[in-house]
Design an enzyme around this catalytic site. Sequence first.
Site, PDB file in Angstrom:
ATOM      1  N   ILE A 264      35.776 -51.795 -52.907  1.00  0.00           N
ATOM      2  CA  ILE A 264      34.829 -52.901 -53.090  1.00  0.00           C
ATOM      3  C   ILE A 264      33.447 -52.493 -52.579  1.00  0.00           C
ATOM      4  O   ILE A 264      33.294 -52.175 -51.405  1.00  0.00           O
ATOM      5  CB  ILE A 264      35.300 -54.160 -52.330  1.00  0.00           C
ATOM      6  CG1 ILE A 264      36.668 -54.618 -52.840  1.00  0.00           C
ATOM      7  CG2 ILE A 264      34.269 -55.285 -52.477  1.00  0.00           C
ATOM      8  CD1 ILE A 264      37.259 -55.742 -52.027  1.00  0.00           C
ATOM      9  N   ASP A 308       3.341 -72.329 -75.739  1.00  0.00           N
ATOM     10  CA  ASP A 308       2.449 -73.386 -76.190  1.00  0.00           C
ATOM     11  C   ASP A 308       1.118 -72.748 -76.570  1.00  0.00           C
ATOM     12  O   ASP A 308       0.799 -71.646 -76.128  1.00  0.00           O
ATOM     13  CB  ASP A 308       2.261 -74.398 -75.057  1.00  0.00           C
ATOM     14  CG  ASP A 308       1.511 -75.636 -75.521  1.00  0.00           C
ATOM     15  OD1 ASP A 308       1.585 -75.952 -76.717  1.00  0.00           O
ATOM     16  OD2 ASP A 308       0.850 -76.277 -74.688  1.00  0.00           O
ATOM     17  N   ASP A 602       2.595 -75.890 -69.941  1.00  0.00           N
ATOM     18  CA  ASP A 602       1.836 -76.409 -68.806  1.00  0.00           C
ATOM     19  C   ASP A 602       1.955 -77.916 -68.628  1.00  0.00           C
ATOM     20  O   ASP A 602       1.544 -78.442 -67.606  1.00  0.00           O
ATOM     21  CB  ASP A 602       0.355 -76.038 -68.928  1.00  0.00           C
ATOM     22  CG  ASP A 602      -0.250 -76.475 -70.253  1.00  0.00           C
ATOM     23  OD1 ASP A 602       0.394 -77.251 -70.979  1.00  0.00           O
ATOM     24  OD2 ASP A 602      -1.378 -76.050 -70.570  1.00  0.00           O
ATOM     25  N   ASP A 606       6.458 -79.907 -71.956  1.00  0.00           N
ATOM     26  CA  ASP A 606       7.107 -78.605 -72.015  1.00  0.00           C
ATOM     27  C   ASP A 606       8.305 -78.491 -71.080  1.00  0.00           C
ATOM     28  O   ASP A 606       9.142 -77.607 -71.243  1.00  0.00           O
ATOM     29  CB  ASP A 606       6.104 -77.494 -71.648  1.00  0.00           C
ATOM     30  CG  ASP A 606       4.941 -77.425 -72.612  1.00  0.00           C
ATOM     31  OD1 ASP A 606       5.180 -77.593 -73.818  1.00  0.00           O
ATOM     32  OD2 ASP A 606       3.811 -77.221 -72.162  1.00  0.00           O
ATOM     33  N   ASN A 668      32.065 -45.309 -54.377  1.00  0.00           N
ATOM     34  CA  ASN A 668      33.315 -45.972 -54.013  1.00  0.00           C
ATOM     35  C   ASN A 668      34.499 -45.392 -54.788  1.00  0.00           C
ATOM     36  O   ASN A 668      35.613 -45.322 -54.264  1.00  0.00           O
ATOM     37  CB  ASN A 668      33.204 -47.477 -54.258  1.00  0.00           C
ATOM     38  CG  ASN A 668      32.410 -48.173 -53.170  1.00  0.00           C
ATOM     39  OD1 ASN A 668      31.464 -47.608 -52.647  1.00  0.00           O
ATOM     40  ND2 ASN A 668      32.787 -49.385 -52.814  1.00  0.00           N
ATOM     41  N   GLU A 671      35.505 -42.404 -52.833  1.00  0.00           N
ATOM     42  CA  GLU A 671      36.301 -42.743 -51.643  1.00  0.00           C
ATOM     43  C   GLU A 671      37.745 -43.054 -52.028  1.00  0.00           C
ATOM     44  O   GLU A 671      38.696 -42.608 -51.357  1.00  0.00           O
ATOM     45  CB  GLU A 671      35.671 -43.947 -50.934  1.00  0.00           C
ATOM     46  CG  GLU A 671      34.291 -43.661 -50.358  1.00  0.00           C
ATOM     47  CD  GLU A 671      33.582 -44.926 -49.911  1.00  0.00           C
ATOM     48  OE1 GLU A 671      34.288 -45.905 -49.579  1.00  0.00           O
ATOM     49  OE2 GLU A 671      32.338 -44.957 -49.901  1.00  0.00           O
ATOM     50  N   ASN A 696      31.040 -46.448 -45.640  1.00  0.00           N
ATOM     51  CA  ASN A 696      30.424 -47.613 -46.286  1.00  0.00           C
ATOM     52  C   ASN A 696      29.140 -48.046 -45.591  1.00  0.00           C
ATOM     53  O   ASN A 696      28.159 -48.432 -46.233  1.00  0.00           O
ATOM     54  CB  ASN A 696      31.418 -48.777 -46.311  1.00  0.00           C
ATOM     55  CG  ASN A 696      32.538 -48.564 -47.323  1.00  0.00           C
ATOM     56  OD1 ASN A 696      32.444 -47.704 -48.189  1.00  0.00           O
ATOM     57  ND2 ASN A 696      33.607 -49.338 -47.200  1.00  0.00           N
ATOM     58  N   THR A 699      26.261 -45.282 -46.281  1.00  0.00           N
ATOM     59  CA  THR A 699      25.898 -44.958 -47.667  1.00  0.00           C
ATOM     60  C   THR A 699      25.659 -46.182 -48.536  1.00  0.00           C
ATOM     61  O   THR A 699      24.880 -46.119 -49.491  1.00  0.00           O
ATOM     62  CB  THR A 699      26.992 -44.088 -48.325  1.00  0.00           C
ATOM     63  OG1 THR A 699      28.225 -44.834 -48.374  1.00  0.00           O
ATOM     64  CG2 THR A 699      27.195 -42.796 -47.573  1.00  0.00           C
TER      65      THR A 699
END
Length: 861
Positions: A264, A308, A602, A606, A668, A671, A696, A699
């Site tokens: 993870i 617009d 504006d 809108d 990951n 790892e 973890n 890095t």
Amino acid sequence: MEGSFIMQEFTHESGLSQKEAEKRLEEYGKNRLESKKKQNAIKIFFSQFKDVMVLILLGATLISVFMGELLDAVTIVLIVLLDAILGFIQEYRTEKTMEALEKLTSPTAKVLRDGKRTELDASLIVPGDIVFIESGDRVPCDGIVVEENGLWCDEAILTGESEAVRKSTYDNQNVSMGTSVTRGNAVIRCDKTGMQTKMGQMSKLIDEAGNDETPLQKKLASLGRVLCVICIAVCFIVAIAGIVRGEPVFDMLMTGITIAIAAIPEGLPATVTIALALAVRRMLKRNALVHKLHSVETLGCTTVICTDKTGTLTENKMSVTRIWSDKCDYTLTGSGRKREGGLMLNGKPCTASSKVKELLTCASLCNNAEATLNNGEYTTNGDPTEAALIIAAEKCGILHSLLKDKYKRINEVPFESETKRMSVTVSSESGKRVYIKGAPDIVIKECSHILTDLGSVPINAEYLAELKQAVEKYAKSALRVMAFAYSEPNKNEVVLLGLVGMLDAPRPEAKASCDELRRAGIKTVMITGDHKLTAEAIAKEVGILRFGSISLSKDELDALSDTELDRVIERVSVFSRVDPKDKLRIVSSLKRKGHIVAMTGDGVNDAPAIKEANIGVAMGKQGTDACKQAADLILLDDNISTLCEAVKQGRTIYSNIRKFVRYLISCNIGEVMVMFLSIISGLPVILLPTQILLVNLVTDGLPAIALGLEKTEKAVLDMKPKQFSGSFFSGGLLSKIIIRGILIGICTLGCFVYSLYIGTSLETARTCALVTLIASQLIHVFECRSESVSIFRMNPFKNAALIASVLISAAATLACVYVPALSVVMETTQISLYQMGCSLIFAAAVPVISGIIMLVFKKKN
């Protein structure tokens, strides 16, 4: 409540009684805007934890606590909280739309109660109240005009029209809540209050508009689900493999869970949030204020920008550009409220003739606006069209202040929509004169003569043909055309002075910005309440309406079903005379066709479409509060070129997110491969849980964040939107991630096996493998700086933050190896210089082997 009912019970002279007003207040409720979907701060905060990646991390936290890894659990919780707090701060502001709409309504109002004129809180107005309004007031409710004296209202916030609208008692004309009185005064009878008003209906549209997830949020959610499946699969495979080998069941389950947690990228949500926050700061320096963090990336994916016309593409300042006098067609240079400019005839500068001066004198006197020159630019008050006439006259030497001193106004017949003309009677030393201005078809019919070099001469067929041709020519150029004339009491003739053509000029940077967006593969669509010819002319001038594209008016749009609209929507570049519901329909149709839609605007009109769009963009100077609060992005300088810069920043952040997704996932995977290969090959566990945590920490944090600081790569605006709207792993990124992850795992395993082979202890071999794993990842972070340029061709010193983060991570790793106290905690041992060299060689082998593999694939393709 119908106006006729009110008139039967309550007369104008007395108004409502206080008792009746209280009764109606009970029946109709307070005169204020309400929202059905307001969220309190607590709900907004806890909504931050619904993200799939966040839920996975919270699950990992529980597992870490169960395994006794409290430091790991605390780290993950802190990351999740940081992410939630940053998201909460940004999103809390966006739920203030209805409060801003309430501020648009008048805080107090003058009403007639019990026969007395009194001032009270506008929220206490009820249907049937007699209300007094005058110049400068904001209308507190919807009402019917009972009496008026030259009443003009600015309805731009509801309709988008830049010109004030004349209001009279004719045909029970209405005024609307939130609009402004620009001139005159009136007595109105309250017809509707609160959510029953037009403004209230508008607020319902805003409240009911969707809050779709941004493309980035969808991609992160998808990535989270994929990682969740991978984690479960890895945990299951490793546990089964170990059990088959005869390892203890509990130990293998714990090992499998440890590897799953390693898979993870817990730093990903926080890294994305921090990278977006840093991008927000960069954009703010460029006059673009971001409300929602995740909307930054959406800009890079945008395929259509709906804008617009008034105030966005144009300056929202009427300018006189053409003058017709005695068969001469003059051009008046300059635009907006700037002083520079002058007359040109046949392409050459010229001075104003006596005929032109007479015309401009009429334009300046038959006028109720004011214009004051200050540092080369005019400050105006009053109707923009009338202000433009004063500025035009002053450019030609006819000063409004001197005319007011010379001529005294005796009478005025105000402009009416029915008569389409205005006249003033003035007196001077030379006598009285009536000046007239209005629609050409009306004024020309009144005129018996025309002013020429020979004086006043009868209008003949030749002159009428010339006038018709000039009016049509100006109209086709989308100029608003007005005719001017005068009459004198002692003469039985009305003398035509000439014509004037006015334009709400495009912003100087509008065309370049639209061209730049088109090169980026982004289509610009104009959606406006203005006349079709005006809209088309501006659209052509700024490069929106091009060969092959079409323009639709409201009537043409209404004639299409949703299915028919979906068929033609991608060819339409201009929509004219539309209302807020039409804007919502257009945005929805584009979204159904798969477009990522940005909507600029504006006004209150809108706001619903801005909220419905994938990303809403409001103007900071001229935008209403409601529009700003509904928007994801605010252009503080109202400059469309700022939107181009924001798109560039959006694309940059998307590119940077891909970079650290590539980095984090591949690391990951490396790892997981290290742990997985050691289990299935029968080797001792290469890395211990504390060592995985160290990897973890050094890095996944700072180096990944530093990648988010990478500057914009060249030609980012020349790339097509689909390159930014696809999967995180599109464009061959997935293969790069997998190959690099596998190589990191193999080289780390190779270092571990080699260390054992030369006779080092298990602890030393693990330390060497740990150094190799961390070093290979820190080398890889430099490769992730670009997807198209090799690490050997990039300037290594261009991203100083990345170099600093790598040095900090490297120092932390060395401290955990050589500082005794830390070495004990991390279960490492001090390694020799030779062993350190071997570890770094294995780490350096990763990019070399990866480069060879990618080169082979490239040659094959």
